[in-house]
Write a protein that holds these residues in place. Structure first.
Motif, mmCIF file in Angstrom:
data_model
loop_
_atom_site.group_PDB
_atom_site.id
_atom_site.type_symbol
_atom_site.label_atom_id
_atom_site.label_comp_id
_atom_site.label_asym_id
_atom_site.label_seq_id
_atom_site.Cartn_x
_atom_site.Cartn_y
_atom_site.Cartn_z
ATOM 1 N N SER A 58 0.841 -1.190 0.000
ATOM 2 C CA SER A 58 0.000 0.000 0.000
ATOM 3 C C SER A 58 0.878 1.243 0.000
ATOM 4 C CB SER A 58 -0.904 -0.017 1.235
ATOM 5 O OG SER A 58 -1.667 1.155 1.281
ATOM 6 N N VAL A 59 0.595 2.168 -0.888
ATOM 7 C CA VAL A 59 1.354 3.414 -0.979
ATOM 8 C C VAL A 59 0.661 4.460 -0.113
ATOM 9 C CG1 VAL A 59 2.144 5.225 -2.540
ATOM 10 C CG2 VAL A 59 2.086 2.857 -3.313
ATOM 11 N N PRO A 60 1.421 5.151 0.745
ATOM 12 C CA PRO A 60 0.801 6.188 1.557
ATOM 13 C C PRO A 60 0.253 7.323 0.691
ATOM 14 C CG PRO A 60 3.202 6.263 1.767
ATOM 15 C CD PRO A 60 2.864 5.044 0.971
ATOM 16 N N ALA A 61 -0.871 7.875 1.116
ATOM 17 C CA ALA A 61 -1.464 8.992 0.375
ATOM 18 C C ALA A 61 -0.545 10.209 0.470
ATOM 19 C CB ALA A 61 -2.841 9.320 0.944
ATOM 20 N N PHE A 62 -0.309 10.853 -0.677
ATOM 21 C CA PHE A 62 0.518 12.057 -0.701
ATOM 22 C C PHE A 62 0.051 12.979 -1.819
ATOM 23 C CE2 PHE A 62 2.743 9.080 -3.498
ATOM 24 C CZ PHE A 62 3.109 9.861 -4.592
ATOM 25 N N VAL A 63 0.384 14.250 -1.678
ATOM 26 C CA VAL A 63 0.117 15.244 -2.711
ATOM 27 C C VAL A 63 1.405 16.006 -2.992
ATOM 28 C CG1 VAL A 63 -2.334 15.529 -2.143
ATOM 29 C CG2 VAL A 63 -0.632 16.985 -1.028
ATOM 30 N N VAL A 64 1.494 16.532 -4.202
ATOM 31 C CA VAL A 64 2.652 17.354 -4.563
ATOM 32 C C VAL A 64 2.444 18.743 -3.967
ATOM 33 C CG1 VAL A 64 3.933 18.413 -6.464
ATOM 34 C CG2 VAL A 64 3.115 16.056 -6.658
ATOM 35 N N ARG A 65 3.411 19.181 -3.194
ATOM 36 C CA ARG A 65 3.371 20.502 -2.554
ATOM 37 C C ARG A 65 4.147 21.527 -3.363
ATOM 38 N NH1 ARG A 65 3.407 24.960 -0.947
ATOM 39 N NH2 ARG A 65 3.512 25.747 1.165
ATOM 40 N N ASN A 117 6.677 16.078 -1.894
ATOM 41 C CA ASN A 117 5.408 15.377 -1.752
ATOM 42 C C ASN A 117 5.092 15.235 -0.270
ATOM 43 O OD1 ASN A 117 5.166 14.308 -4.730
ATOM 44 N ND2 ASN A 117 7.275 14.035 -4.087
ATOM 45 N N VAL A 118 3.888 15.604 0.105
ATOM 46 C CA VAL A 118 3.501 15.647 1.509
ATOM 47 C C VAL A 118 2.449 14.586 1.790
ATOM 48 C CG1 VAL A 118 2.522 17.116 3.327
ATOM 49 C CG2 VAL A 118 3.988 18.120 1.574
ATOM 50 N N GLY A 119 2.648 13.854 2.898
ATOM 51 C CA GLY A 119 1.681 12.845 3.324
ATOM 52 C C GLY A 119 0.396 13.512 3.791
ATOM 53 N N VAL A 120 -0.731 12.962 3.368
ATOM 54 C CA VAL A 120 -2.027 13.510 3.765
ATOM 55 C C VAL A 120 -2.933 12.405 4.289
ATOM 56 C CG1 VAL A 120 -1.993 15.478 2.165
ATOM 57 C CG2 VAL A 120 -2.976 13.312 1.420
ATOM 58 N N ASP A 121 -3.819 12.809 5.167
ATOM 59 C CA ASP A 121 -4.884 11.916 5.619
ATOM 60 C C ASP A 121 -5.971 11.998 4.554
ATOM 61 O OD1 ASP A 121 -7.642 11.549 6.843
ATOM 62 O OD2 ASP A 121 -6.359 10.808 8.464
ATOM 63 N N PRO A 122 -6.326 10.879 3.919
ATOM 64 C CA PRO A 122 -7.299 10.929 2.822
ATOM 65 C C PRO A 122 -8.689 11.395 3.251
ATOM 66 C CG PRO A 122 -6.368 8.706 3.066
ATOM 67 C CD PRO A 122 -5.796 9.555 4.138
ATOM 68 N N ILE A 123 -9.024 11.243 4.514
ATOM 69 C CA ILE A 123 -10.358 11.633 4.973
ATOM 70 C C ILE A 123 -10.409 13.124 5.294
ATOM 71 C CG2 ILE A 123 -12.107 11.297 6.778
ATOM 72 C CD1 ILE A 123 -11.103 8.340 6.847
ATOM 73 N N SER A 124 -9.464 13.602 6.103
ATOM 74 C CA SER A 124 -9.488 15.013 6.498
ATOM 75 C C SER A 124 -8.794 15.929 5.488
ATOM 76 C CB SER A 124 -8.812 15.186 7.866
ATOM 77 O OG SER A 124 -7.404 14.990 7.752
ATOM 78 N N GLY A 125 -7.872 15.366 4.688
ATOM 79 C CA GLY A 125 -7.124 16.182 3.744
ATOM 80 C C GLY A 125 -5.979 16.944 4.384
ATOM 81 N N THR A 127 -2.268 17.373 6.393
ATOM 82 C CA THR A 127 -0.970 16.702 6.367
ATOM 83 C C THR A 127 -0.824 15.831 7.607
ATOM 84 O OG1 THR A 127 0.169 18.524 7.485
ATOM 85 C CG2 THR A 127 0.078 18.597 5.073
ATOM 86 N N ARG A 128 0.021 14.813 7.454
ATOM 87 C CA ARG A 128 0.245 13.900 8.574
ATOM 88 C C ARG A 128 1.658 13.350 8.502
ATOM 89 N NH1 ARG A 128 0.558 8.669 7.365
ATOM 90 N NH2 ARG A 128 -0.147 7.950 5.346
ATOM 91 N N ASP A 129 2.160 12.901 9.653
ATOM 92 C CA ASP A 129 3.477 12.267 9.715
ATOM 93 C C ASP A 129 3.414 10.895 9.061
ATOM 94 O OD1 ASP A 129 4.169 14.469 11.221
ATOM 95 O OD2 ASP A 129 4.461 13.367 13.092
ATOM 96 N N TRP A 130 4.558 10.446 8.543
ATOM 97 C CA TRP A 130 4.639 9.095 7.993
ATOM 98 C C TRP A 130 4.583 8.074 9.128
ATOM 99 C CZ3 TRP A 130 3.568 9.821 3.311
ATOM 100 C CH2 TRP A 130 4.207 10.742 2.490
ATOM 101 N N SER A 131 3.895 6.988 8.900
ATOM 102 C CA SER A 131 3.880 5.865 9.844
ATOM 103 C C SER A 131 5.064 4.958 9.531
ATOM 104 C CB SER A 131 2.571 5.077 9.702
ATOM 105 O OG SER A 131 2.548 4.408 8.449
ATOM 106 N N GLU A 132 5.295 3.989 10.391
ATOM 107 C CA GLU A 132 6.365 3.023 10.139
ATOM 108 C C GLU A 132 6.123 2.259 8.840
ATOM 109 O OE1 GLU A 132 9.327 2.552 11.665
ATOM 110 O OE2 GLU A 132 8.778 4.343 12.794
ATOM 111 N N SER A 133 4.873 1.867 8.572
ATOM 112 C CA SER A 133 4.583 1.130 7.333
ATOM 113 C C SER A 133 4.754 2.030 6.105
ATOM 114 C CB SER A 133 3.187 0.502 7.377
ATOM 115 O OG SER A 133 2.199 1.491 7.493
#
Length: 167
Positions: A58-65, A117-125, A127-133
């Motif tokens: 699974s690829v973490p959700a991210f957007v180009v900043r 590229n910034v990690g995002v929470d797909p529900i809230s939109g 930014t979020r920290d990367w998890s271990e996975s």
């Protein structure tokens, strides 16, 4: 397979072919500057799809900043496709930097695209920290650059080896 091993780091980079469209060309029959960002985006979409389908991760959700394009050589209408080689070169707490080498049919470098590229929470939109996975997936494609290479204007003098060639 779209993934190529990078022996020096034990990681890999992604390579994909992007077919040129009539709308990519300007009135002088060269690829329009904006099209290079589209090639970059197409390659990121292929990258995510290929990680999910071929590596089954699974690829973490991210957007180009942020994005930057260093145009090296024009691409003419005699070309039918470009190849985009993508890898991650720096990882932060909630972002990563990706470099993409765009090459013509003769495998000559025509542009370098760097993105943050910034990690995002797909529900809230938000930014979020990367998890271990998340980091497990991201680090599979980490090929660090030296200081000179990390600056876009230092691309020509860099020494990262991708695909058996110095960049």
């Amino acid at each position: 397979m779209p993934f190529v091993d990078h022996e020096a780091t034990g990681t890999r980079y992604h390579s994909t072919r992007v077919n040129l469209r009539w709308s990519d060309f300007d009135q002088f029959q060269h690829v329009n500057n904006a099209a290079y960002l589209e090639f970059s985006q197409d390659a990121r979409i292929d990258f995510v799809r290929d990680v999910v389908t071929e590596i089954d991760m699974s690829v973490p959700a991210f957007v180009v900043r942020w994005a930057s394009v260093d145009y090296q050589k024009s691409v003419s209408s005699s070309e039918v496709a470009v190849v985009v080689e993508s890898f991650i070169f720096q990882v932060g707490v909630k972002s990563f930097k990706m470099r993409q080498y765009i090459r013509n049919g003769q495998h000559r470098l025509v542009a370098v695209v760097d993105t943050v590229n910034v990690g995002v929470d797909p529900i809230s939109g938000k930014t979020r920290d990367w998890s271990e996975s998340d980091l497990e997936v991201i680090n599979k494609f980490l090929i660090p650059l030296d200081d000179e290479e990390a600056a876009v204007d230092g691309v020509s003098g860099g020494s990262t080896v991708i695909g058996g060639r110095k960049r």
